[in-house]
Scaffold this active site. Structure first.
Site, PDB file in Angstrom:
ATOM      1  N   TRP A 163       0.860  -1.490  -0.056  1.00  0.00           N
ATOM      2  CA  TRP A 163       0.252   0.003   0.084  1.00  0.00           C
ATOM      3  C   TRP A 163       0.816   1.427   0.051  1.00  0.00           C
ATOM      4  O   TRP A 163       1.774   1.288   0.770  1.00  0.00           O
ATOM      5  CB  TRP A 163      -0.807   0.130   0.901  1.00  0.00           C
ATOM      6  CG  TRP A 163      -1.810   0.646   1.538  1.00  0.00           C
ATOM      7  CD1 TRP A 163      -2.494   1.517   0.799  1.00  0.00           C
ATOM      8  CD2 TRP A 163      -2.214   1.959   2.792  1.00  0.00           C
ATOM      9  NE1 TRP A 163      -3.098   2.892   0.751  1.00  0.00           N
ATOM     10  CE2 TRP A 163      -3.039   2.750   2.104  1.00  0.00           C
ATOM     11  CE3 TRP A 163      -1.745   1.356   4.270  1.00  0.00           C
ATOM     12  CZ2 TRP A 163      -3.150   3.538   3.150  1.00  0.00           C
ATOM     13  CZ3 TRP A 163      -2.154   2.554   5.149  1.00  0.00           C
ATOM     14  CH2 TRP A 163      -2.757   3.323   4.088  1.00  0.00           C
ATOM     15  N   ASP A 244      -0.273  -5.207   9.703  1.00  0.00           N
ATOM     16  CA  ASP A 244      -1.068  -4.506   9.521  1.00  0.00           C
ATOM     17  C   ASP A 244      -2.758  -5.438   8.842  1.00  0.00           C
ATOM     18  O   ASP A 244      -2.607  -5.870   7.804  1.00  0.00           O
ATOM     19  CB  ASP A 244      -0.370  -3.507   7.992  1.00  0.00           C
ATOM     20  CG  ASP A 244      -1.878  -2.442   7.617  1.00  0.00           C
ATOM     21  OD1 ASP A 244      -2.688  -2.479   8.963  1.00  0.00           O
ATOM     22  OD2 ASP A 244      -1.050  -1.756   6.758  1.00  0.00           O
ATOM     23  N   LYS A 280     -12.460  -1.240   6.312  1.00  0.00           N
ATOM     24  CA  LYS A 280     -13.454  -1.896   4.819  1.00  0.00           C
ATOM     25  C   LYS A 280     -14.619  -3.439   5.961  1.00  0.00           C
ATOM     26  O   LYS A 280     -15.802  -3.210   5.139  1.00  0.00           O
ATOM     27  CB  LYS A 280     -12.290  -2.760   4.465  1.00  0.00           C
ATOM     28  CG  LYS A 280     -10.641  -1.830   4.562  1.00  0.00           C
ATOM     29  CD  LYS A 280     -10.664  -0.757   3.534  1.00  0.00           C
ATOM     30  CE  LYS A 280      -9.477  -0.301   3.323  1.00  0.00           C
ATOM     31  NZ  LYS A 280      -9.332   0.107   2.117  1.00  0.00           N
TER      32      LYS A 280
END
Ligand code: KET
Length: 433
Positions: A163, A244, A280
């Site tokens: 990311w 993460d 999300k």
């Protein structure tokens, strides 16, 4: 003693900002501008910049598969039913006082159960320092700042590709970055041998950033067996794993399964760090609710670490926002709402898995000469298509399809209605490659 006003006038004069009234009359606009005249526009964010470009496009055909934000099969943003119900229960009943510096105690307790397991001994033994964070980004940033403050000579090993914001986060925290390999461009799958080599070759006791599941941007995750080997090698090397976990539930549809990598590391006796996000998996993107946790050696250490995390947060934003945390703790604290949430997460993950199959089928039906097996092999929100930046530019310029230039397709934006159009456009820009 000189007054503050006189001191600042003196300062401004030395900088050539304050001039005689006559000069000011002639130069007003320019002299004001000189404070910030040297500021150049920042580079567009590679992900959020795509949304800006999409919004500015008047074409009725436009498709946004840029940012990782879930859409329903009509391409509309989704508010989960469990969230709606939690909001109904919250509405009008609660005050809006500050949360404690570390955030909502209930939200943190529920988050730890999700990440570490319902019956985790580490939770019972109070070995985990945890604070509410400004979603996954804020959790990563708090950790990076903590790392810099207490292990100022350490570095962070970051997977390539990752990311894009991971690089920004550790850069702004002034932690030097190293990289490690895990992705094989030819197979568009895992390069396990290189991954293991890079873990072995890093200096003992290095910090590693790991994606717990649904690796962004590639959708390429190690298998359970491979995670066991990775964990074993981390033990040998005494590395610190920082997970993460922005997509718990989005990979398999089951948050328990998606926490498997973390559980393997815990079984093996590692101390870990973990960034959780509800953007999300609960669709709480703009609520900015997440959790940072650090598993410590004992309760005393956990208390100290938590107090330091709070101290890092205090001068930045003082304490985190209350509403999103209430939604999360209301849902996870109520068995009925929690099971509704689990069904809804599975529904989102299943729709994405279905769209992977539809995209691949469409490309194959069009007679694409390329292999699109990776579209269904990869997992989570993203498909790392293998398209070049130039091919992506053609998709945008000729077909009004918006995605990041690294070829990442957010499968969450693919629908029954646009998958045919998308496949056709991809075929057009890749068929002669
Ligand atoms: N970690 C990863 C791996 C990640 O993909 C994101 C978001 C985050 C953390 C942060 O999410 P937050 O909203 O702070 O909880 N990724 C998507 C959105 C973005 O770039 O901000 C994306 O990749 O599109």
């Amino acid at each position: 003693m000189a007054s503050m006003a006189a001191i600042s006038r003196g300062l401004l004069k030395r900088r050539g900002i304050v001039r005689s009234p006559a000069a000011v009359a002639g130069l007003g606009a320019r002299s004001m501008a000189s404070w910030f005249g040297h500021v150049e526009p920042a580079a567009k964010d590679p992900i959020l910049g795509v949304t800006e470009a999409f919004l500015a496009d008047p074409s009725p055909d436009k498709v946004n598969v840029g940012v990782g934000a879930y859409r329903d099969d009509n391409g509309k943003p989704v508010v989960l039913e469990c969230v709606r119900e939690a909001e109904r229960r919250i509405a009008g009943h609660l005050n809006m006082e500050y949360l404690p510096m570390g955030g909502s105690i209930n939200m943190i307790a529920e988050s730890l159960k999700l990440a570490y397991g319902e019956d985790s001994e580490f939770i019972k033994d109070k070995k985990i320092a945890a604070v509410q964070a400004l979603s996954g980004t804020g959790a990563c940033r708090l950790f990076a700042d903590f790392q810099k403050r207490f292990l100022p000579d350490s570095q962070i090993y970051i997977p390539i590709p990752t990311w894009s914001n991971h690089h920004n986060i550790w850069r702004d925290a002034c932690v030097p970055q190293r990289t490690f390999r895990y992705y094989h461009p030819e197979t568009r799958g895992l390069d396990f041998a290189s991954l293991m080599d890079d873990i072995k070759n890093a200096p003992n006791g290095s910090f590693f950033l790991l994606h717990a599941c649904a690796h962004n941007p590639t959708g390429v995750d190690p298998s359970e067996e491979q995670w066991r080997e990775i964990s074993h090698q981390f033990k040998v090397k005494n590395h610190f794993p920082f997970f993460d976990m922005a997509y718990q539930g989005f990979a398999s549809g089951d948050p328990e399964k998606d926490a498997k990598a973390i559980r393997i590391f815990l079984e093996d006796g590692h101390l870990i760090g973990c960034a959780q996000s509800y953007a999300k998996n609960m669709g709480l993107y703009g609520q900015r609710v997440g959790c940072l946790s650090i598993l410590c050696e004992d309760e005393l250490q956990a208390v100290a670490v938590k107090s330091q995390l709070q101290q890092i947060a205090r001068p930045m934003y003082s304490n985190p926002p209350v509403h999103g945390a209430l939604i999360v703790s209301t849902i996870l604290g109520d068995p009925e709402l929690k099971s509704l949430w689990l069904r809804e997460v599975k529904g989102m993950a299943d729709r994405i898995i279905g769209m992977r199959k539809a995209l691949r089928d469409n490309l194959e039906k069009l007679g694409s000469p390329l292999s699109w097996e990776h579209v269904t092999n990869q997992i989570g929100m993203f498909c790392y298509s293998g398209m070049t930046p130039e091919q992506v530019d053609r998709l945008t310029n000729e077909f009004h399809i918006y995605m990041t230039r690294n070829g990442r397709i957010s499968m969450a934006g693919v629908t029954t209605g646009n998958v045919g159009y998308l496949a056709n456009a991809i075929h057009e820009v890749t068929k002669s490659a």
